[in-house]
Scaffold this active site. Structure first.
Site, mmCIF file in Angstrom:
data_model
loop_
_atom_site.group_PDB
_atom_site.id
_atom_site.type_symbol
_atom_site.label_atom_id
_atom_site.label_comp_id
_atom_site.label_asym_id
_atom_site.label_seq_id
_atom_site.Cartn_x
_atom_site.Cartn_y
_atom_site.Cartn_z
ATOM 1 N N SER A 137 0.834 -1.192 0.000
ATOM 2 C CA SER A 137 0.000 0.000 0.000
ATOM 3 C C SER A 137 0.883 1.261 0.000
ATOM 4 C CB SER A 137 -0.953 -0.032 1.196
ATOM 5 O OG SER A 137 -1.921 0.975 1.108
ATOM 6 N N ASP A 291 -8.807 -6.347 -4.683
ATOM 7 C CA ASP A 291 -8.455 -5.015 -4.178
ATOM 8 C C ASP A 291 -9.254 -3.943 -4.921
ATOM 9 O OD1 ASP A 291 -7.224 -2.694 -3.237
ATOM 10 O OD2 ASP A 291 -5.216 -3.536 -3.327
ATOM 11 N N HIS A 320 -8.071 -5.025 -0.312
ATOM 12 C CA HIS A 320 -6.778 -4.377 -0.120
ATOM 13 C C HIS A 320 -6.095 -4.841 1.155
ATOM 14 C CE1 HIS A 320 -3.700 -1.372 -0.634
ATOM 15 N NE2 HIS A 320 -3.967 -0.836 0.550
#
Length: 358
Positions: A137, A291, A320
């Site tokens: 991320s 995601d 995610h």
């Protein structure tokens, strides 16, 4: 073997990408294991949005004795990023020029600024080469930027559920969260708890992007048809806001959301694709099929334009957040890639490994 929580102080002014200056900076960081004599066993882990330097706490499935990143034979480093809540210079820190906390006066920090601060810490620790740099991320945004800033530093680069430029979709989610903080009546005040109720709502908004429709259908399904009971999804959203409020502050949340928006590796480099082509590291890109925030097309783009990059997909229910939850799948994907890397360097290595097991 215990992790060591340490502190680095840089007493000089630190120029930011936007032209502003931090009069000085501090980085709180954790190390685990020992740097070997050759200096070739460094694992640098970049944390995500509200993460911390305590990587063994938030990525315990990957980090620890006997696990993928093992401190028994690696020197593991994780530093709390600028602007965050866990000891590095951020909005609640004291501005040495005024003697008061920064609060709203804390400057915007970019991903690139974070990596330049990491470079200071790296040199302080005497690290000349990083064996593996990994991040998911916003941590992946840091990792890919570092691979561009210092192409000869990182031997192996692992980018998980991340991107080269933050999408309008991602920016919209972040702006919605900032708007939630801004409407908190206390946000204009200058104290540590300002905006905290708004941050709870912001976190609830964020969680929707971290998971997906299928996740909620299974984990927060209706249990009965009564109108008298609170729906599970309602209590879950409120719980997540309260949970974050126990460990974070709205100033850092606001600053870090803008930091994520700053991600654009092509800025002042002639474009995104030319920037990615500067990376020399052996690179693995991992995408999560479900995601919604960093959709898999963003990882496909990274893998396509980073020279020689490999690409793997994890099929996870958790969207995610799968990069934090699916430790087994992550370990399997990374170990497979490591094995293929070894075979490329020494095609006979697997033959001899199997021979030893006979």
């Amino acid at each position: 073997m215990q992790a060591e929580f340490r502190h680095y102080h840089y007493p000089h002014s630190f120029p930011l990408e936007n032209g502003a200056l931090l009069p000085q900076l501090d980085l709180a960081y954790q190390t685990w294991g020992q740097l070997n004599k050759a200096g070739d066993n460094v694992i640098w882990i970049c944390h995500a949005f509200t993460g911390s330097q305590d990587v063994a706490e938030w990525w315990q499935g990957l980090v620890g004795p006997g696990k993928l990143f093992n401190p028994e034979n690696n020197f593991i480093v994780c530093a709390n990023i600028l602007g965050s809540h866990y000891g590095s210079t951020g909005p609640l820190s004291t501005n040495p020029e005024s003697g008061k906390p920064y609060f709203h006066s804390f400057p915007d920090i970019s991903i690139r600024d974070v990596v330049h601060a990491f470079e200071l810490l790296r040199k302080e620790l005497g690290i000349k080469r990083i064996k593996t740099c990994i991040g998911g991320s916003m941590g992946g945004q840091q990792a890919v930027e570092w691979g561009i800033i210092n192409p000869d530093l990182i031997q192996n680069l692992i980018l998980v559920a991340t991107n080269a430029v933050h999408s309008p979709w991602g920016v919209a989610f972040n702006e919605s969260q900032r708007m939630a903080i801004e409407v908190d009546k206390t946000w204009g005040e200058s104290h540590a708890l300002a905006g905290i109720e708004g941050m709870k709502a912001a976190r609830a908004t964020a969680l929707i992007s971290y998971r997906n429709y299928e996740t909620y259908q299974i984990t927060q399904a209706r249990q009965d048809h009564s109108l008298e009971k609170t729906l599970r999804a309602v209590s879950y959203q409120r719980y997540q806001g309260e949970k974050l409020a126990q460990r974070f502050n709205a100033y850092s949340y606001y600053v870090l959301s803008k930091m994520m928006d700053s991600q654009d590796v092509g800025r002042n480099r002639g474009g995104i694709i030319p920037a990615l082509k500067l990376i020399k590291s052996n690179t693995l890109v991992i995408g999560i099929k479900s995601d919604a925030l960093f959709p898999i097309v963003e990882q496909e783009f990274l893998a396509k334009h980073i020279p020689g990059a490999s690409f793997q997909v994890i099929d996870s229910l958790y969207g995610h957040d799968g990069f934090l939850i699916e430790s087994g799948l992550m370990t399997k994907a990374i170990r497979l890639w490591q094995k293929l890397q070894l075979l490329e360097v020494n095609p006979m290595a697997e033959f001899f490994r199997e021979l030893e097991q006979l």
